[in-house]
Design a protein around this motif. Structure first.
Motif, short mmCIF file in Angstrom:
data_model
loop_
_atom_site.label_atom_id
_atom_site.label_comp_id
_atom_site.label_asym_id
_atom_site.label_seq_id
_atom_site.Cartn_x
_atom_site.Cartn_y
_atom_site.Cartn_z
N PHE A 237 -9.64 3.43 -14.85
CA PHE A 237 -8.95 2.29 -14.25
C PHE A 237 -7.48 2.62 -13.99
O PHE A 237 -6.93 2.37 -12.92
N LEU A 238 -6.86 3.23 -14.99
CA LEU A 238 -5.43 3.54 -14.86
C LEU A 238 -5.18 4.75 -13.95
O LEU A 238 -4.06 4.94 -13.49
N VAL B 96 -3.89 -8.18 -13.17
CA VAL B 96 -4.46 -6.99 -13.82
C VAL B 96 -5.90 -7.25 -14.22
O VAL B 96 -6.79 -6.43 -13.98
N ASP B 97 -6.10 -8.41 -14.81
CA ASP B 97 -7.46 -8.75 -15.27
C ASP B 97 -8.45 -8.74 -14.14
O ASP B 97 -9.56 -8.23 -14.28
N LYS C 141 -0.48 -10.94 -15.40
CA LYS C 141 -1.58 -10.56 -16.29
C LYS C 141 -2.93 -10.82 -15.66
O LYS C 141 -3.86 -10.02 -15.77
N VAL D 107 -0.45 -2.88 -13.95
CA VAL D 107 -0.29 -2.95 -15.41
C VAL D 107 1.18 -2.85 -15.80
O VAL D 107 1.68 -3.64 -16.60
N PHE E 87 -9.19 -5.29 -13.09
CA PHE E 87 -9.98 -4.60 -14.12
C PHE E 87 -11.43 -5.04 -14.11
O PHE E 87 -12.35 -4.23 -14.22
N LYS E 88 -11.61 -6.35 -13.95
CA LYS E 88 -12.99 -6.87 -13.95
C LYS E 88 -13.78 -6.30 -12.80
O LYS E 88 -14.96 -5.95 -12.94
N ALA F 29 2.90 -5.98 -15.11
CA ALA F 29 2.56 -7.05 -16.05
C ALA F 29 3.23 -6.86 -17.39
O ALA F 29 3.52 -7.82 -18.10
N ILE F 30 3.52 -5.61 -17.76
CA ILE F 30 4.16 -5.36 -19.04
C ILE F 30 5.65 -5.67 -19.00
O ILE F 30 6.20 -6.29 -19.91
N MET G 184 8.30 1.13 -20.99
CA MET G 184 7.34 0.21 -21.60
C MET G 184 5.92 0.76 -21.49
O MET G 184 5.12 0.68 -22.42
N LYS H 108 5.32 3.52 -23.84
CA LYS H 108 5.19 2.99 -25.20
C LYS H 108 3.78 2.42 -25.43
O LYS H 108 3.16 2.63 -26.47
N LEU H 109 3.34 1.71 -24.41
CA LEU H 109 2.00 1.12 -24.49
C LEU H 109 0.95 2.23 -24.67
O LEU H 109 0.05 2.13 -25.51
#
Lengths: 195, 72
Positions: free
Chosen positions: A29-30, A54-55, A51, A39, A58-59, A42-43, A9, A12-13
């Motif tokens: 970030f990644l 992750v947010d 989710k 991430v 990320f923030k 979450a996928i 996944m 693919k993303l």
């Protein structure tokens, strides 16, 4: 139906969002392992909780980068501005006294400085006699002519040069010099006689 | 109160991190002013850490086209 693996996944993303991955902020970030994990988690399990996790990460990451960039810029531009400010001040309040004033070549900064007379002259008076402590010298000075006295006064009290004295009394410097020497000789003679 | 403490710690950390950069930026002015400038920069950074509010960052997901993935 078998659920595709998290790794699949994720790939693919990345495949579908190539241009987004190139974005430096996403990339950095990644690059962090724990973020990557969040991430991919979450996928494969797209729940609200995953989710949000992750947010949140990320923030935090985004804010941190923004702050660093901000401070980096601040240091750079602040130092330049500071230098400009100092230069301006130095230019405006220069310490060069005999620098010409731009639009008038004859006058310099030191001509604009108001010179106050020394305080001693104000306290003891403007006459040469007022400054004499020695009684014999005082008596001797009385015997000089008025002109001679005024020359001595200008010479010793006002620290004027012979040329300047000549200009103010409208005679020649030679004359002033002669008068000056004459009065000194006279004083010397008078004082020696007294002893 | 806690926020204040966190900010203080953060300021210290940032000053340490940026020390080299600050030292480098001192070369923008002449030698006599460098010490003053260093102090001014540090003061400014501390001031900014306490006052500047950074705009809310965007969500991570708004960068991605997710619809395709969810369908598969």
């Amino acid at each position: 139906m078998k659920k595709p693996s998290a790794n699949f996944m994720m790939l693919k993303l990345i495949e579908q969002n190539k241009d987004v991955i190139q974005n430096p902020i996403i990339k950095s970030f990644l690059d962090k392992k724990e973020n990557y994990k969040l991430v991919s988690n979450a996928i494969s399990y797209p729940s609200e909780k995953n989710k949000n996790a992750v947010d949140k990460a990320f923030k935090e990451h985004y804010k941190q980068i923004k702050k660093m960039a901000y401070i980096s810029n601040l240091i750079h531009f602040f130092s330049i501005d500071y230098d400009k400010k100092i230069r301006k001040l130095n230019n405006r309040y220069t310490l060069i006294l005999d620098k010409e004033i731009t639009d008038n070549k004859d006058t310099t900064f030191k001509d604009l400085v108001v010179s106050k007379p020394l305080y001693t002259q104000n306290i003891f008076g403007n006459n040469l006699k007022d400054h004499i402590e020695n009684i014999e010298l005082y008596e001797a000075l009385k015997l000089l002519t008025e002109k001679q006295l005024s020359i001595l006064e200008m010479k010793f009290l006002k620290n004027m040069t012979t040329k300047e004295i000549a200009e103010t009394t409208e005679t020649t410097p030679q004359n002033i010099s002669n008068q000056f020497n004459k009065s000194i000789r006279k004083l010397k003679k008078l004082l020696i006689k007294k002893e | 109160m806690n926020d204040m403490k966190a900010n203080c710690r953060e300021a210290e950390e940032i000053l340490r991190m940026f020390d080299r950069k600050i030292k480098k930026s001192l070369k923008n002015t002449n030698y006599q002013e460098q010490e003053d400038l260093e102090q001014e920069i540090k003061l400014k950074i501390i001031e900014k850490i306490f006052t500047v509010k950074f705009s809310d960052p965007p969500s991570f997901w708004c960068f991605f086209k997710l619809s395709n993935i969810n369908k598969t």
